[in-house]
Enzyme design. Structure first.
Site, PDB file in Angstrom:
ATOM      1  N   ASP A 104      -8.561   2.985   4.639  1.00 49.64           N
ATOM      2  CA  ASP A 104      -9.158   2.588   3.501  1.00 49.64           C
ATOM      3  C   ASP A 104      -8.800   1.100   3.172  1.00 49.64           C
ATOM      4  O   ASP A 104      -7.718   0.321   3.252  1.00 49.64           O
ATOM      5  CB  ASP A 104      -8.599   4.096   2.492  1.00 49.64           C
ATOM      6  CG  ASP A 104      -9.410   4.816   2.877  1.00 49.64           C
ATOM      7  OD1 ASP A 104      -9.957   5.538   3.512  1.00 49.64           O
ATOM      8  OD2 ASP A 104      -8.826   5.666   1.383  1.00 49.64           O
TER       9      ASP A 104
ATOM     10  N   HIS B 150      -4.442   2.343   6.208  1.00 52.02           N
ATOM     11  CA  HIS B 150      -5.308   1.385   5.015  1.00 52.02           C
ATOM     12  C   HIS B 150      -4.633   0.554   6.323  1.00 52.02           C
ATOM     13  O   HIS B 150      -3.402   0.069   6.965  1.00 52.02           O
ATOM     14  CB  HIS B 150      -4.459   1.303   3.924  1.00 52.02           C
ATOM     15  CG  HIS B 150      -4.632   2.302   2.807  1.00 52.02           C
ATOM     16  ND1 HIS B 150      -3.023   3.337   2.790  1.00 52.02           N
ATOM     17  CD2 HIS B 150      -4.777   2.333   1.921  1.00 52.02           C
ATOM     18  CE1 HIS B 150      -3.979   4.333   1.972  1.00 52.02           C
ATOM     19  NE2 HIS B 150      -4.808   3.928   1.649  1.00 52.02           N
TER      20      HIS B 150
HETATM   21 NI    NI Z   1      -7.760   3.338  -1.479  1.00 50.86          NI
END
Ligand code: NI
Length: 389
Positions: free
Chosen positions: A196, A339
């Site tokens: 992400d 991430h």
């Molecule tokens: Ni996020």
């Protein structure tokens, strides 16, 4: 005329679309100079199944009040880079003419018996049966009928041509789009790694290098505000390597705190940014912070995807811990949250991919995982709904 032009990847496509807009202007004889202080066209792009529905709505301004006067729409196929015609749904169904003739005749006798014109029907059945105006839906194609095709003067109606009338046509064609993802075999162990908040050119490419080397796939839920600032090549590389791009809103917003319209705007801006960079609209949305109340999923028009393994990589920033966590907790069907904006995460990916493959996992995209019918959504901590918008 004010014109918010649609975003197509090439000049030629934009030109074709604008030509249609100008044709409309001429047809209707709208003359902004004559009677109105302004005339504008607003465009909207919506994703329906694997197509884009483009709509132009024309509005006039009288005494500072805008009101819609007319509009038109069409469907665009990002895969073939062309406008979708009615008959393209039947192109690999040689017997469509007799099937469709029978269906139209039957429906005219039944549900349209008060409004259809028998002479027009007879003439229409001798053509190739193409309808200019249609909508793509979950159940089939809905055609718009009026006096220009089958109906008496001043009449209008809609007619659904259901999927079962198009065996070999729309059903298979649309179904095939979903089958392109190699479905996991029963008993096969699969995991979807997801990243992400990117793209980040350095870290995302470091991860892509690993995916390329190990022939693995992953899904990147990108924040729209990071798309386009020199990151287009990274996004295209994700697509080229068979990985998936998802939508993570434009400004990393908490979608529950927004109105439905603001939420849709967050999603739409990212859809258009990704499309502008890659020619592909994402199909999956990961709401930032995992915040999206289930009653809002339908309003997103997308698969809303959470995760069932939160690695907390953003908090720990510890490469070794991340590797150990993912490898220890792995189980088939997992959606793992990481991430790609963190270097510590990018550094862990090679050991994670290698380790999971050694444990017998195939690393797939979220879309491939969704195609895995053997697991029910209730098994996984994601919710998913596809809605035609
Ligand atoms: Ni996020």
């Amino acid at each position: 005329m004010y014109c918010a032009a649609p975003v197509f990847p090439t000049e030629e496509q934009n030109r074709l679309w604008m030509e249609r807009v100008e044709d409309w202007m001429q047809l209707t004889g709208e003359d902004p100079a004559a009677s109105y202080s302004a005339l504008k066209a607003d465009f909207t792009l919506k994703k329906i199944r694997s197509f884009c529905r483009l709509e132009a709505v024309f509005a006039v301004c009288r005494e500072h009040q805008w009101s819609s006067v007319d509009g038109f729409y069409c469907y665009w196929d990002p895969q073939t880079q062309s406008f979708v015609q009615f008959l393209s749904f039947f192109s690999d169904f040689p017997e469509y003419h007799s099937y469709l003739s029978d269906y139209l005749s039957l429906q005219c006798q039944e549900q349209l018996k008060d409004v259809f014109d028998p002479d027009k029907l007879e003439r229409f059945l001798q053509t190739d049966l193409s309808f200019e105006h249609f909508e793509v839906g979950e159940d089939g194609l809905t055609v718009i009928l009026d006096e220009s095709n089958l109906l008496k003067e001043g009449s209008s109606a809609q007619l659904l041509i259901p999927q079962e009338y198009m065996s070999g046509g729309i059903v298979d064609k649309i179904a095939n789009r979903w089958k392109e993802y190699a479905p996991a075999q029963a008993g096969e162990k699969v995991i979807a790694l997801t990243f992400d908040d990117g793209p980040n050119n350095a870290n995302t490419n470091q991860i892509l290098d690993v995916l390329e080397q190990y022939q693995a796939k992953a899904t990147f839920f990108v924040a729209g505000h990071r798309v386009g600032r020199g990151t287009s090549a990274t996004l295209r590389r994700i697509v080229d390597l068979g990985s998936q791009i998802g939508n993570h809103s434009f400004s990393h917003a908490d979608l529950n705190r927004l109105s439905v319209e603001e939420m849709q705007e967050e999603i739409r801006r990212t859809q258009e940014a990704v499309y502008g960079a890659t020619g592909i609209y994402p199909t999956c949305l990961r709401p930032p912070y995992g915040n999206l109340s289930p009653d809002r999923v339908a309003d997103t028009g997308m698969h809303a995807i959470l995760w069932n393994e939160d690695t907390l990589d953003w908090k720990n920033r510890d490469t070794q811990l991340l590797i150990e966590t993912v490898l220890a907790k792995a189980s088939s069907g997992d959606i793992v949250l990481m991430h790609d904006i963190h270097k510590t995460t990018a550094d862990a990916v090679e050991a994670i991919v290698k380790g999971l493959q050694e444990q017998g996992y195939r690393l797939v995209t979220v879309e491939e995982l969704l195609a895995l019918r053997e697991r029910q959504p209730s098994d996984l901590k994601y919710f998913s709904q596809y809605t035609a918008r």
